[in-house]
Enzyme design. Structure first.
Site, short mmCIF file in Angstrom:
data_model
loop_
_atom_site.label_atom_id
_atom_site.label_comp_id
_atom_site.label_asym_id
_atom_site.label_seq_id
_atom_site.Cartn_x
_atom_site.Cartn_y
_atom_site.Cartn_z
N ARG A 2 44.97 47.27 41.00
CA ARG A 2 44.76 45.84 40.67
C ARG A 2 43.55 45.67 39.75
NH1 ARG A 2 44.29 43.85 46.60
NH2 ARG A 2 43.60 41.88 45.70
N ARG B 265 38.26 42.92 53.60
CA ARG B 265 38.70 41.53 53.78
C ARG B 265 39.66 41.40 54.96
NH1 ARG B 265 41.39 38.43 48.87
NH2 ARG B 265 42.64 40.34 48.83
N ARG C 252 45.57 42.32 54.28
CA ARG C 252 46.65 42.22 53.29
C ARG C 252 47.18 43.60 52.92
NH1 ARG C 252 44.98 38.07 48.54
NH2 ARG C 252 45.73 39.79 47.27
N ARG D 174 47.11 35.12 34.08
CA ARG D 174 46.52 36.47 34.11
C ARG D 174 46.90 37.30 32.90
NH1 ARG D 174 45.69 38.67 40.07
NH2 ARG D 174 46.10 36.71 41.08
N LYS E 192 37.83 34.00 44.25
CA LYS E 192 38.62 32.85 43.78
C LYS E 192 39.13 32.02 44.98
CE LYS E 192 41.63 35.42 41.51
NZ LYS E 192 41.10 36.77 41.78
P1 AP5 Z 1 38.54 36.21 48.03
O1 AP5 Z 1 37.99 34.83 47.92
O2 AP5 Z 1 39.70 36.42 48.93
O3 AP5 Z 1 38.78 36.80 46.55
P2 AP5 Z 1 39.96 36.53 45.49
O4 AP5 Z 1 39.30 36.48 44.15
O5 AP5 Z 1 40.79 35.38 45.92
O6 AP5 Z 1 40.70 37.93 45.62
P3 AP5 Z 1 42.27 38.23 45.64
O7 AP5 Z 1 42.43 39.61 46.20
O8 AP5 Z 1 43.02 37.14 46.34
O9 AP5 Z 1 42.59 38.23 44.13
P4 AP5 Z 1 43.80 38.86 43.48
O10 AP5 Z 1 43.73 38.24 42.17
O11 AP5 Z 1 43.84 40.34 43.49
O12 AP5 Z 1 45.01 38.49 44.48
P5 AP5 Z 1 46.12 37.35 44.42
O13 AP5 Z 1 46.47 37.00 45.80
O14 AP5 Z 1 45.72 36.29 43.49
O15 AP5 Z 1 37.34 37.18 48.48
C1 AP5 Z 1 37.53 38.56 48.65
C2 AP5 Z 1 36.60 39.11 49.74
O16 AP5 Z 1 35.25 38.94 49.33
C3 AP5 Z 1 36.73 38.37 51.10
O17 AP5 Z 1 36.52 39.29 52.13
C4 AP5 Z 1 35.60 37.35 51.05
O18 AP5 Z 1 35.15 37.01 52.34
C5 AP5 Z 1 34.54 38.10 50.24
N1 AP5 Z 1 33.71 37.22 49.43
C6 AP5 Z 1 34.08 36.09 48.74
N2 AP5 Z 1 33.04 35.53 48.10
C7 AP5 Z 1 31.97 36.35 48.38
C8 AP5 Z 1 30.58 36.29 48.00
N3 AP5 Z 1 30.10 35.33 47.22
N4 AP5 Z 1 29.78 37.29 48.44
C9 AP5 Z 1 30.25 38.28 49.25
N5 AP5 Z 1 31.54 38.37 49.66
C10 AP5 Z 1 32.39 37.40 49.22
O19 AP5 Z 1 47.34 38.17 43.76
C11 AP5 Z 1 47.97 39.22 44.48
C12 AP5 Z 1 49.05 39.84 43.63
O20 AP5 Z 1 50.06 38.86 43.31
C13 AP5 Z 1 48.61 40.41 42.28
O21 AP5 Z 1 48.10 41.72 42.39
C14 AP5 Z 1 49.92 40.35 41.50
O22 AP5 Z 1 50.75 41.42 41.86
C15 AP5 Z 1 50.56 39.06 41.99
N6 AP5 Z 1 50.16 37.92 41.16
C16 AP5 Z 1 49.38 36.88 41.51
N7 AP5 Z 1 49.21 36.03 40.48
C17 AP5 Z 1 49.91 36.55 39.44
C18 AP5 Z 1 50.10 36.13 38.10
N8 AP5 Z 1 49.51 35.02 37.61
N9 AP5 Z 1 50.88 36.91 37.33
C19 AP5 Z 1 51.47 38.03 37.80
N10 AP5 Z 1 51.33 38.47 39.04
C20 AP5 Z 1 50.53 37.74 39.86
MG MG Z 2 42.84 35.12 46.42
#
Ligand code: AP5
Ligand code: MG
Length: 207
Positions: A164, A122, A153, A88, A13
């Site tokens: 997660r 990552r 992270r 989510r 994402k």
């Molecule tokens: P990356 O692009 O960083 O993936 P991402 O989908 O953004 O993953 P996140 O870990 O950020 O998602 P998340 O939903 O768990 O975390 P968030 O910060 O939103 O890519 C990941 C890796 O893969 C990288 O190394 C990248 O280089 C690689 N990659 C990317 N594309 C690729 C490809 N095509 N091929 C190969 N490799 C690739 O949320 C964190 C926390 O915040 C949650 O756990 C929760 O506690 C809280 N939170 C956030 N939003 C909410 C909400 N709406 N409600 C409640 N709690 C929330």
């Molecule tokens: Mg992200």
């Protein structure tokens, strides 16, 4: 363009949001990034969010919705936005519907068994916020894009990632059907090179 990026943790994402924002200038609204900024600044919201994020659980809906509603009310969102990681839960999706009409939901689809490795490998840049993977950049501590310092992270350890992923399956995955029924869901194969995923995302968004 009022776009939502749906997808499991590690599906790409943030990576795709950064490419979309760079090319189309939409404000990138990542709830995860907003929480992490609050954690860094030690705000009351940050202290609360950290207690959930560290366990791989979702921050409560009321707090999360309030934060997003405030962000969407700002002027830069008038011409469209890119939501990353929100909604989510069903309750968040219903709350969003009352604030604004979502025009396109991109579901970045990656087999769940591939995500653990993506997340534990990552590395994020302190300065520009970009994410990389050790399989591509090796063991460097320097950001290949801007020269900033790379870090891992706190929630990218194996146990927290597992939780997660469980939370995604039990609380978020049902939003795929929710948005399918509304006719706005577009599936994108996220198990492909980053640029190919981006090309498919552009096609899916109709731009
Ligand atoms: P990356 O692009 O960083 O993936 P991402 O989908 O953004 O993953 P996140 O870990 O950020 O998602 P998340 O939903 O768990 O975390 P968030 O910060 O939103 O890519 C990941 C890796 O893969 C990288 O190394 C990248 O280089 C690689 N990659 C990317 N594309 C690729 C490809 N095509 N091929 C190969 N490799 C690739 O949320 C964190 C926390 O915040 C949650 O756990 C929760 O506690 C809280 N939170 C956030 N939003 C909410 C909400 N709406 N409600 C409640 N709690 C929330
Ligand atoms: Mg992200």
């Amino acid at each position: 363009m009022n776009i939502v990026l749906l997808g499991a943790p590690g599906s790409g994402k943030g990576t795709q949001a950064s490419l979309i924002t760079e090319k189309y200038g939409l404000p990138h609204i990542s709830t995860g990034d907003m929480f992490r900024e609050n954690i860094r600044e030690k705000t009351p919201l940050g202290v609360l969010a950290q207690s959930y994020i560290d366990k791989g659980q979702l921050v409560p809906d009321d707090v999360t919705v309030k934060m997003v509603a405030e962000r969407l009310s700002r002027d830069d969102c008038k011409k469209g936005f890119l939501l990353d990681g929100f909604p989510r839960t069903l309750s968040q999706a219903q709350a969003l519907e009352k604030i604004v009409k979502v025009t396109c939901v991109l579901d970045i689809d990656v087999p769940l068994e591939k995500l653990l490795g993506r997340l534990t490998g990552r590395r994020c840049c302190e300065k520009c916020g970009e994410s990389f993977h050790v399989s591509v950049i090796g063991n460097t501590e320097i950001c290949p894009k801007c020269g900033g310092r790379l870090y891992t992270r706190a929630d990218d350890n194996e146990a927290t990632v597992q939780s997660r992923l469980d939370v995604y399956v039990s609380q978020t995955a049902s939003l795929i059907d929710y948005y399918k029924e509304k006719g706005v869901l577009r599936r994108v194969n996220g198990d492909a090179p980053v640029n190919e995923v981006f090309a498919e995302a552009e096609k899916a968004m109709g731009i």
